[in-house]
Design a protein around this motif. Structure first.
Motif, PDB file in Angstrom:
ATOM      1  N   GLU A   1       6.870   2.046   3.955  1.00 45.03           N
ATOM      2  CA  GLU A   1       6.349   2.553   5.227  1.00 45.03           C
ATOM      3  C   GLU A   1       4.999   1.929   5.538  1.00 45.03           C
ATOM      4  OE1 GLU A   1       6.152   6.712   4.896  1.00 45.03           O
ATOM      5  OE2 GLU A   1       8.084   6.851   3.891  1.00 45.03           O
ATOM      6  N   THR A   2       4.700   1.972   6.764  1.00 46.01           N
ATOM      7  CA  THR A   2       3.406   1.418   7.144  1.00 46.01           C
ATOM      8  C   THR A   2       2.307   2.315   6.634  1.00 46.01           C
ATOM      9  OG1 THR A   2       4.423   1.898   9.209  1.00 46.01           O
ATOM     10  CG2 THR A   2       2.894   0.069   9.141  1.00 46.01           C
ATOM     11  N   PRO A   3       1.361   1.710   6.041  1.00 44.43           N
ATOM     12  CA  PRO A   3       0.247   2.520   5.533  1.00 44.43           C
ATOM     13  C   PRO A   3      -0.507   3.144   6.693  1.00 44.43           C
ATOM     14  CG  PRO A   3      -0.255   0.196   5.384  1.00 44.43           C
ATOM     15  CD  PRO A   3       1.175   0.300   5.796  1.00 44.43           C
ATOM     16  N   PRO A   4      -1.175   4.199   6.404  1.00 39.89           N
ATOM     17  CA  PRO A   4      -1.913   4.885   7.469  1.00 39.89           C
ATOM     18  C   PRO A   4      -3.042   4.006   7.972  1.00 39.89           C
ATOM     19  CG  PRO A   4      -2.539   5.753   5.342  1.00 39.89           C
ATOM     20  CD  PRO A   4      -1.410   4.807   5.100  1.00 39.89           C
ATOM     21  N   PRO A   5      -3.431   4.270   9.149  1.00 44.60           N
ATOM     22  CA  PRO A   5      -4.516   3.468   9.713  1.00 44.60           C
ATOM     23  C   PRO A   5      -5.806   3.753   8.975  1.00 44.60           C
ATOM     24  CG  PRO A   5      -4.076   5.348  11.096  1.00 44.60           C
ATOM     25  CD  PRO A   5      -3.005   5.330  10.051  1.00 44.60           C
ATOM     26  N   LEU A   6      -6.677   2.810   9.061  1.00 44.80           N
ATOM     27  CA  LEU A   6      -7.957   2.983   8.399  1.00 44.80           C
ATOM     28  C   LEU A   6      -8.934   3.636   9.352  1.00 44.80           C
ATOM     29  CD1 LEU A   6      -8.175  -0.452   6.609  1.00 44.80           C
ATOM     30  CD2 LEU A   6      -7.398   1.727   5.713  1.00 44.80           C
ATOM     31  N   ALA A   7      -9.605   4.572   8.828  1.00 47.16           N
ATOM     32  CA  ALA A   7     -10.585   5.260   9.662  1.00 47.16           C
ATOM     33  C   ALA A   7     -11.888   4.479   9.641  1.00 47.16           C
ATOM     34  CB  ALA A   7     -10.807   6.669   9.142  1.00 47.16           C
ATOM     35  N   SER A   8     -12.622   4.645  10.651  1.00 46.79           N
ATOM     36  CA  SER A   8     -13.912   3.985  10.685  1.00 46.79           C
ATOM     37  C   SER A   8     -14.840   4.701   9.711  1.00 46.79           C
ATOM     38  CB  SER A   8     -14.483   4.035  12.096  1.00 46.79           C
ATOM     39  OG  SER A   8     -14.608   5.374  12.498  1.00 46.79           O
ATOM     40  N   LEU A   9     -15.762   3.948   9.206  1.00 48.90           N
ATOM     41  CA  LEU A   9     -16.640   4.520   8.199  1.00 48.90           C
ATOM     42  C   LEU A   9     -18.057   4.619   8.718  1.00 48.90           C
ATOM     43  CD1 LEU A   9     -15.341   2.606   5.075  1.00 48.90           C
ATOM     44  CD2 LEU A   9     -14.835   4.937   5.765  1.00 48.90           C
TER      45      LEU A   9
ATOM     46  N   VAL B   1       0.841  -1.198   0.000  1.00 50.09           N
ATOM     47  CA  VAL B   1       0.000   0.000   0.000  1.00 50.09           C
ATOM     48  C   VAL B   1       0.874   1.243   0.000  1.00 50.09           C
ATOM     49  CG1 VAL B   1      -1.652   1.307   1.336  1.00 50.09           C
ATOM     50  CG2 VAL B   1      -1.864  -1.168   1.164  1.00 50.09           C
ATOM     51  N   GLY B   2       0.541   2.132  -0.859  1.00 50.74           N
ATOM     52  CA  GLY B   2       1.289   3.374  -0.907  1.00 50.74           C
ATOM     53  C   GLY B   2       2.243   3.454  -2.074  1.00 50.74           C
TER      54      GLY B   2
ATOM     55  N   VAL C   1      -3.902   1.505  -2.935  1.00 50.39           N
ATOM     56  CA  VAL C   1      -4.569   1.730  -1.653  1.00 50.39           C
ATOM     57  C   VAL C   1      -5.050   0.413  -1.061  1.00 50.39           C
ATOM     58  CG1 VAL C   1      -5.260   4.095  -2.062  1.00 50.39           C
ATOM     59  CG2 VAL C   1      -6.705   2.238  -2.868  1.00 50.39           C
ATOM     60  N   ALA C   2      -5.147  -0.575  -1.895  1.00 56.38           N
ATOM     61  CA  ALA C   2      -5.538  -1.884  -1.377  1.00 56.38           C
ATOM     62  C   ALA C   2      -5.205  -2.935  -2.416  1.00 56.38           C
ATOM     63  CB  ALA C   2      -7.020  -1.925  -1.050  1.00 56.38           C
TER      64      ALA C   2
END
Lengths: 196, 1048
Positions: free
Chosen positions: A75-83, A12-13, A31-32
């Motif tokens: 790098e570690t991808p950013p955390p996923l936000a809740s939807l 990712v990224g 992104v995925a």
């Protein structure tokens, strides 16, 4: 999970480009990625050019060739936000209703100009709908074919004048666009860009 | 585990088939339109596939409801509203139509199909144009959300202090500095305007239009009034409230100073200092002032940049963190800041011990043992720490007095000690000390009245607080010795303090001999604080802060007693920095010579605690001190400084420690009364660290307790009593598991959540050498989680998109918050209630919450934790839950462990339980539960998220966690019922499996419920009984009763 092993997975990224079996060149940021289903989702530059938006492309890697990893990101991808699922489901429903509404109008014989005008108005004023071949804005202004500014009727007031301005601008923009390029394909986008 | 379970449920073939099947399906699908049969099968098989992929799910869900163009293999393009997707990545478009050439024209009504399902294999590309990925985001206003909007920018922006250079080159800036005038003179302005614009000012300095001039006269009346006015003005201006309000406006510290995330190194300050007349950045202005410390501690840079005294502040914090996590929890509000700081900070200094250090610790096998011992010690301490001093004191006393007698546990503890020694370096004292410690530890159980079990639970809870420090210290030292490296400064520091204590203890040998005794001592000290305050007397620090320090010191002492020498040596080696600090401390330490020899070990312990506290504060120094002390008693190995300190001390050592503590206390506290002011000042001067240390201490204590709690359960259980022994393994597992998870969490989220995890991690790491493995496990864990979640999704799958999304929402919303908070809260509450004492520190809700969060994380971690850990967990879970039995049966030992864990109640247990639950969930029996939870698929997703550091992980984990909790706690009534039963069964199971272990297990279980120690209950099951107050609301009382019966 998206995998990390380069060559076998897309992290990712990272930026990837590929060519679909239909000859479409795609490039964007991963992104995925799902290995099992061979599905890759890229985030590409927005068609409208608006910075806060982006085009999302879901690609079936089974139908793609020339996959290139332009640059990899470890790098570690950013955390996923809740939807907010509720919000999403509402959007899905309204989008569907809008489309059906438009389809209904088209079936009633609304011209392309009328459709485009409707889309333009809809971007500014959500409260608009088709009534037969007439466009009803805010339950107050009625625009009947051929949808010119003088066709806007309703109670005199700010609402009517505002709608007229929108209509006038729409056709003015449409004229300029046609002169430049005859591609009605993306009128909506252009209009939106202009209006916005 | 989860994977397997999932596979079992869904696929007979096994996990491997999944991908293949999916791919196969894809290929086949291409040709055919819709093969319902094939699909259903495939979908089930692949189910895990896409739904298991957190990011895939997240992104696809984010674009739900947007228009898209879907291109099929034959080139046809369909337009529609993306409705949902299936596990196999089949896509559903609503109101879809086949795009015709005449693009200008909208689709006709008759062209539109209500919805079309596209097989993944048929799809070539799907384009979603101009999508706002943040449309459905809930946290649109968090830093993470805002920063996430940076297109393609994934790396976190590091705030950097602005450096304008020497400014010699900028004339403009210089001119500002040299310009003495205060802007334009009003008359100049008037003149300028009149000349330039022809504007004539009508300004009247008398302001006659607005007010009436004061008519002054010499009349008596006027003079009276004037005098009166003056008097009133003085009264007002001299009032505290007035000053406070004025201070708000005139506070020397600017907002920037107070809240800036940018840490300015001392260099900057110094440079600034050189130019006094120039503008001084807010950050630099107050460098001299201590106030800064706290605020800046947060920022990693500070710590890094200024290793010196200033840095020490951060350092202490860090250290405290190590002990950490506990501290954070305890402090709740106060500690937070420091912990909160940025994640980065944590890793480095603090948690380094926690997260980072943990891994290292884990790496070293020895640590696990050490942790176990520490845990025991912690329990005692915890009570004291958590509870108010008084309670603590009581607990400690019990511990000390009762402990030995009661404890058969001694034997158990002895094992611990042995472990400890081994970890430390195969300490000779090990067994004996251990035994002692064991006794001590055993004593704690008495508190709980129920038996070891309760005790352990208590310990976990209470210990974490009070004991934690001590335990931490021991641990840390050990850790240092063992892992040494990772823990790095923070752990080391923590350890160091411990060591010092230990040394004193060793001197005290009788008392100190057993870590438990030390712990007891700590409690005692605490008690003293509350009651006698002898320790306090010994060390000024003793005061409020002292208490903490004392606690801490006890811990160290204990540690020392156990195997200080080895520990010390290791620590020394590993922690050069610590040594340095220790040296500094030494300097300070020598000054204070007050010794509280009276109490012997206890006194030592108390003194030691203080010293440790100081050390802890100093982080670096303390460790060294610890090492020295340790070296004296057992081995010369302690580093030079340490040794010196020890030598000096003998008995004195303790006094020194005290003294040091005293200073630290002064620094920290300003609170501390300085009996030994002289020494203190020196120390203070020498080491700014001390001040920091104080701050840290509290925190440390808190953190320690928590960590201890988790760790403790295992150790105590395992070693102390038969039951204990069994438990230990579980604990270890749990710990290990926790750690991995913790890690991710901690790093990820700097915030509270993170902080909590760190402690847990630290504990875990200490406990388990597994740490290294942990990291690896994490991924695995995640995957497993994902799979389980997958399971859920699959069940829920029916409505693909909807189900997943709901799950997310649900998880985030209800599950995480409620479940977490409630359980955690309960546990804290329980602890508090049980010990009464402990509450003070924890008392703060915030703390509790934090702790809870931590727990949650831990639990998550547990889940995550993969394989090895999971199994054990599962077993425990099985034990706990009836259902689990199936899986558990295989491993009796594990069950036993689990049982042990149960008694432990501590967080670890919870984690385990949760894990177990999670595992159970995976099991068919629980599947029902799952189905209910079905929405969880998202939760599953969260699992993967864990990888991502920040909130996402927690949330995800939480979601999972929640599930587990739900089952256990029975949020839903039905669930509740199950839970109780499960608990009961679980208890039963253990007994069946291992006869020896069983009794203990039973005891443990029983103890928690019956016992006052809610802490233990914290674990899902135990908590309920304990929580009687809070839990009861959730749970039916019946559950508790069953437990008792079982136990009996």
């Amino acid at each position: 999970m998206a995998a990390t092993a380069p060559g076998e997975y897309f992290s990712v990224g990272s930026n990837v480009s590929c060519l679909t079996c239909l000859g479409q060149q795609l490039q964007g940021e991963v992104v995925a990625f799902d290995y099992q289903s061979k599905m890759l989702i890229l985030k590409c530059a927005p068609s409208s050019g608006k910075p806060n938006l982006s085009d999302i492309v879901l690609i079936n890697l089974a139908c793609v060739s020339e996959v290139d990893i332009i640059n990899d990101r470890s790098e570690t991808p950013p955390p996923l936000a809740s939807l907010n699922i509720n919000k999403l489901s509402i959007r899905a429903r309204t989008e569907k209703e809008d489309k059906l509404s438009l389809a209904y109008a088209v079936s009633a014989g609304v011209s392309v100009d009328g459709q485009q005008l409707f889309q333009t108005i809809h971007k500014t004023i959500k409260d608009c709908k088709w009534q037969e071949r007439n466009i009803i804005v805010m339950d107050d202004v009625v625009i009947s074919p051929p949808y010119q500014a003088e066709n806007c009727k309703g109670k005199e007031g700010s609402a009517l004048s505002h709608v007229r301005k929108i209509v006038e601008k729409h056709f003015k923009d449409a004229e300029s666009q046609k002169s430049v390029q005859h591609s009605p394909a993306q009128p909506a986008h252009k209009d939106s860009a202009l209006t916005s | 585990m989860s994977m397997k379970q999932a596979g079992g449920n869904r696929k007979p073939g096994g996990g491997g088939s999944g991908p293949a099947a999916a791919s196969g399906a894809g290929g086949g699908g291409g040709a055919g339109g819709r093969q319902n049969l094939g699909r259903s099968v495939l979908s089930q098989i692949a189910f895990n596939g896409v739904y298991a992929n957190m990011r895939m799910v997240h992104v696809l869900t984010s674009v739900v409801g947007t228009k898209c163009e879907l291109k099929v293999k034959n080139g046809v393009v369909y337009e529609g509203v993306f409705k949902t997707y299936g596990p196999e990545c089949d896509l559903v478009l609503d109101a879809a139509h086949r795009r015709c050439l005449e693009q200008g024209m909208g689709p006709r009504r008759e062209d539109i199909v209500e919805s079309i399902i596209f097989k993944a294999s048929d799809v070539v590309v799907v384009q979603f144009r101009d999508v706002d990925l943040n449309y459905a985001r809930k946290d649109n206003f968090t830093d993470a959300a805002v920063s996430a909007r940076l297109n393609g920018e994934h790396k976190e922006k590091d705030l950097e202090p602005w450096d304008g250079g020497d400014q010699h080159g900028s004339d403009s800036l210089e001119s500002l500095d040299t310009d003495v005038s205060n802007g334009w003179d009003p008359n100049e302005m008037f003149k300028f305007n009149e000349e330039t614009y022809g504007v004539k000012s009508t300004y009247d300095s008398s302001m006659s239009s607005y007010t009436v001039p004061l008519e002054r006269d010499n009349s008596e009346e006027f003079l009276k009034r004037e005098a009166r006015a003056t008097q009133l003005a003085e009264e007002i201006e001299s009032s505290a409230s007035y000053r406070a309000r004025v201070a708000l406006e005139n506070d020397a510290r600017t907002e920037e100073e107070k809240y800036t995330a940018v840490v300015r190194s001392e260099r900057d300050t110094h440079s600034l200092g050189s130019r006094e007349n120039k503008y001084i950045p807010p950050g630099q202005r107050n460098k001299e002032g201590m106030s800064w410390g706290t605020g800046r501690q947060n920022s990693p840079r500070l710590v890094q940049s200024s290793p010196s005294v200033p840095s020490s502040r951060p350092g202490p914090h860090d250290y405290s963190p190590s002990s950490g996590t506990d501290q954070r929890v305890v402090n709740g509000g106060a500690p937070w800041p420091s912990p909160c700081p940025s994640p980065s900070f944590r890793p480095p200094s603090r948690y380094p011990s926690g997260p980072t250090s943990l891994p290292p610790r884990a790496a070293t096998p020895t640590r696990p043992p050490s942790r176990a011992p520490s845990r025991p010690s912690r329990p005692p301490s915890h009570p004291s720490a958590h509870g108010s001093p008084a309670p603590v004191s009581t607990a400690p006393k019990r511990m000390s007095t009762e402990g030995p007698p009661r404890m058969s546990p001694k034997t158990q503890r002895t094992p611990r000690t042995h472990r400890m020694p081994s970890a430390r370096g195969g300490m000779p004292p090990g067994p004996e000390f251990m035994a002692h410690s064991g006794d001590v530890s055993t004593t704690p159980p008495p508190r709980s009245s129920p038996s070891g079990g309760t005790w352990s639970s208590v310990v976990s809870g209470g210990e974490s607080c009070t004991g934690s420090p001590s335990t931490h210290r021991p641990r840390s030292p050990r850790q240092n010795g063992l892992g040494g490296a990772p823990g790095g400064s923070s752990p080391q520091t923590a350890t160091a303090p411990v060591d010092p204590v230990a040394t004193p203890v060793s001197a005290m040998s009788p008392t100190a001999a057993s870590p438990a005794s030390n712990r007891a001592a700590t409690p005692l000290t605490e008690a003293k604080e509350s009651r006698v305050q002898e320790p306090r007397t010994a060390s000024p620090v003793a005061n409020k802060e002292n208490v903490k320090p004392a606690e801490v010191s006890p811990g160290p002492a204990r540690a020392l007693s156990k195997g200080p020498p080895a520990m010390a040596s290791e620590h020394r080696k590993q922690i050069d920095n610590l040594k340095e600090f220790s040296q500094v401390f030494r300097v300070s330490t020598p000054s204070p010579k007050e010794l509280p020899p009276d109490r012997g070990a206890e006194s030592c312990g108390t003194t030691a605690p203080e010293a440790p506290a100081n050390e802890e504060k100093a982080s670096g120094p303390t460790p060294t001190a610890g090492g020295t002390t340790g070296s004296k008693p057992s081995s010369p190995g302690a580093s030079g400084p340490c040794i010196t300190a020890e030598q000096k001390r003998g008995p004195d050592v303790t006094s020194q420690a005290v003294q040091t503590s005293g200073p630290s206390g002064k620094l920290d506290g300003k609170e501390v009364k300085d009996d030994k002011k002289d020494p203190v000042p020196e120390q203070v001067r020498k080491s700014t660290l001390n001040p920091n240390a104080k701050e840290f201490n509290p925190r440390v204590f808190c953190p320690q307790p928590k960590p201890a709690t988790t760790p403790t359960p295992p150790r105590p259980q395992g070693q102390p009593s038969p039951s204990i022994v069994v438990p230990q393994p579980p604990t270890v597992y749990s710990q290990t598991v926790c750690f991995p998870q913790m890690y991710p969490l901690t790093p990820v989220s700097p915030g509270v959540q993170v902080s909590p995890p760190p402690p847990a991690l630290a504990l875990v790491s200490a406990a388990v050498s597994a740490v290294p493995s942990m990291p690896q496990q994490r991924p695995d864990q995640h995957h497993p989680q994902g799979t389980p979640t997958m399971m859920h999704p699959a069940t829920a799958a029916g409505p693909p998109i909807v189900a997943p999304s709901p799950a997310y929402s649900a998880q985030y919303f209800t599950c995480s918050p409620q479940q977490f908070t409630t359980p955690h809260v309960f546990s804290p509450v329980m602890q508090g209630s049980a010990r009464m004492m402990a509450p003070p520190a924890h008392g703060q809700p915030s703390l509790v919450s934090s702790s809870t969060t931590q727990y949650g994380e831990q639990t998550h971690t547990m889940y995550v934790s993969p394989g090895p850990m999971p199994q054990p967990y599962s077993h425990p879970g099985a034990a706990l839950h009836p259902q689990p039995s199936a899986t558990p049966t295989g491993q009796q030992q594990q069950q036993g462990q689990h049982a042990g864990s149960h008694p432990a109640p501590s967080p670890v247990q919870h984690a385990q339980h949760q894990a177990a639950q999670a595992l159970h969930m995976g099991n068919p029996s629980q599947q029902q539960m799952y189905s209910a939870l079905a929405p969880t698929p998202p939760s599953i997703n969260p699992g993967p998220n864990p990888q991502s550091p920040q909130a996402s992980f927690p949330s995800a984990q939480q979601a999972v966690y929640i599930h587990a909790q739900q089952v256990q706690h029975g949020y839903t009534p039905s669930h509740m019922a199950h839970v109780p039963q499960a608990h009961m069964q679980s208890g039963m199971v253990p007994s069946h499996h291992t006869t020896p272990s069983h009794p203990p297990m039973m005891l443990m279980a029983t103890q928690p419920p019956g016992g006052p120690q809610p802490p233990l209950p914290q674990s899902a099951l135990p908590p309920i009984p304990v929580s009687s107050t809070a839990h009861f609301s959730y749970m039916a009382h019946p559950p508790v009763q069953p437990h008792h019966q079982q136990q009996l």
